[in-house]
Design an enzyme around this catalytic site. Structure first.
Site, PDB file in Angstrom:
ATOM      1  N   VAL A   1     -19.605 -43.948 -89.922  1.00  0.00           N
ATOM      2  CA  VAL A   1     -19.231 -43.823 -91.094  1.00  0.00           C
ATOM      3  C   VAL A   1     -17.687 -43.862 -90.842  1.00  0.00           C
ATOM      4  O   VAL A   1     -17.206 -42.979 -90.349  1.00  0.00           O
ATOM      5  CB  VAL A   1     -19.720 -42.688 -91.721  1.00  0.00           C
ATOM      6  CG1 VAL A   1     -18.908 -42.681 -93.140  1.00  0.00           C
ATOM      7  CG2 VAL A   1     -21.263 -42.596 -91.934  1.00  0.00           C
TER       8      VAL A   1
ATOM      9  N   ASP B   1     -14.655 -45.111 -80.231  1.00  0.00           N
ATOM     10  CA  ASP B   1     -15.422 -46.425 -80.962  1.00  0.00           C
ATOM     11  C   ASP B   1     -14.686 -47.717 -80.312  1.00  0.00           C
ATOM     12  O   ASP B   1     -13.520 -47.553 -79.614  1.00  0.00           O
ATOM     13  CB  ASP B   1     -14.871 -46.364 -82.384  1.00  0.00           C
ATOM     14  CG  ASP B   1     -15.829 -46.649 -83.309  1.00  0.00           C
ATOM     15  OD1 ASP B   1     -16.806 -47.512 -82.922  1.00  0.00           O
ATOM     16  OD2 ASP B   1     -15.350 -46.960 -84.561  1.00  0.00           O
TER      17      ASP B   1
ATOM     18  N   GLY C   1     -21.611 -48.222 -91.860  1.00  0.00           N
ATOM     19  CA  GLY C   1     -22.635 -47.831 -92.675  1.00  0.00           C
ATOM     20  C   GLY C   1     -22.235 -47.554 -94.048  1.00  0.00           C
ATOM     21  O   GLY C   1     -23.220 -47.462 -94.997  1.00  0.00           O
TER      22      GLY C   1
HETATM   23 ZN   LIG Z   1     -18.016 -50.804 -85.490  1.00  0.00          ZN
END
Ligand SMILES: [Zn+2]
Length: 281
Positions: free
Chosen positions: A231, A81, A210
């Site tokens: 998430v 990420d 999210g």
């Molecule tokens: Zn992000």
């Protein structure tokens, strides 16, 4: 059973669902996440921050996931990420990550394109996929707080240029969601989403933040072409809630395992609820 990249998962799930991308915050929650996907026979994207990868160790993380994929036979992509460190992204790919996000969203567009393109070349040569970002999603990204007022919506023309010139497989778009939002719900700019979705065919749109999206809006986002939904906050928040309950009544001789199990079970429930929510009816 090999780990898959985003492109493969997007192709296999076209017209079926957006794929849930769940942040692994610690090794303890990992089996529960994959068991949730297994019970629904759905694919799952497991993602980590660079901080979590370093905390667990790249080798331990990758081999644990490979072992679980072998055991459970689930379609899994392991994704890094938000990361601005290109050397770290190369290390992730070399260690077995099948996807990475290069986040150059704070840079001028041309510089973001140049760096992202470099990451795409490295990743594609190693069968890994790349997510880029244009615009700024509000909230905390790796500890750096971007206030909601400073968040910048993704400009459709910039996004088009970015996708065409970099060759990314996925793009994070800023349409009103905020990282770390769990107390209120986001106001999503659906008009912008529709524009982005029709302009950017062939690349997976990604929704960050999210946790802060109502179920109704989430279904609408997926129906409007969102392909990956992140998430993270909800998992972190829920894990803390569960261990707060169990640890507060524990004695020094209570088995640690028993203190963690309710939290792990809660993670499995969230993965299943979200995965079902992201399905196209
Ligand atoms: Zn992000």
């Amino acid at each position: 059973m090999m780990l898959q990249n985003l492109k493969q998962l997007f192709e296999d799930n076209e017209g079926k669902r957006a794929i849930g991308a769940f942040n692994v915050h610690c090794l303890e929650m990992l089996p529960a996440m994959l068991e949730g996907a297994k019970d629904l026979e759905a694919p799952i994207i497991l993602q980590t921050s660079l901080g979590t990868a370093e905390y667990i160790g790249f080798d331990l993380l990758v081999s644990s996931i490979e072992t679980l994929v072998e055991r459970l036979d689930v379609d899994v992509c392991l994704h890094m990420d938000h990361c601005k460190d290109i050397e770290a992204l190369k290390k992730a790919i070399d260690s077995g990550y099948t996807s990475v996000m290069y986040d150059g969203s704070s840079l001028p567009l041309d510089e973001n394109i140049k760096n992202t393109k470099f990451v795409v070349e490295y990743a594609h040569a190693n069968d890994a996929s790349v997510e880029g970002e244009v615009g700024t999603i509000g909230g905390a990204e790796e500890g750096v707080v971007v206030s909601e007022e400073d968040a910048i919506y993704t400009d459709p023309a910039d996004a088009y240029k970015f996708v065409r010139e970099t060759g990314v497989d996925a793009i994070a778009v800023a349409i009103g969601t905020t990282h770390g939002q769990y107390k209120s719900k986001a106001k999503i700019n659906f008009e912008l989403l529709e524009k982005l979705s029709s302009n950017l065919k062939g690349v997976g749109l990604v929704l960050h933040g999210g946790t802060g999206v109502s179920d109704e809006d989430m279904r609408r986002c997926v129906a409007n072409g969102m392909k990956k939904v992140n998430v993270g906050t909800e998992l972190n928040k829920s894990y803390i809630e569960e261990v707060n309950k169990t640890f507060s009544t524990a004695t020094p001789l209570t088995s640690l395992r028993k203190l963690l199990l309710p939290a792990n079970n809660r993670i499995k429930d969230i993965v299943m609820e979200k995965t079902e929510l992201f399905q196209l009816k």
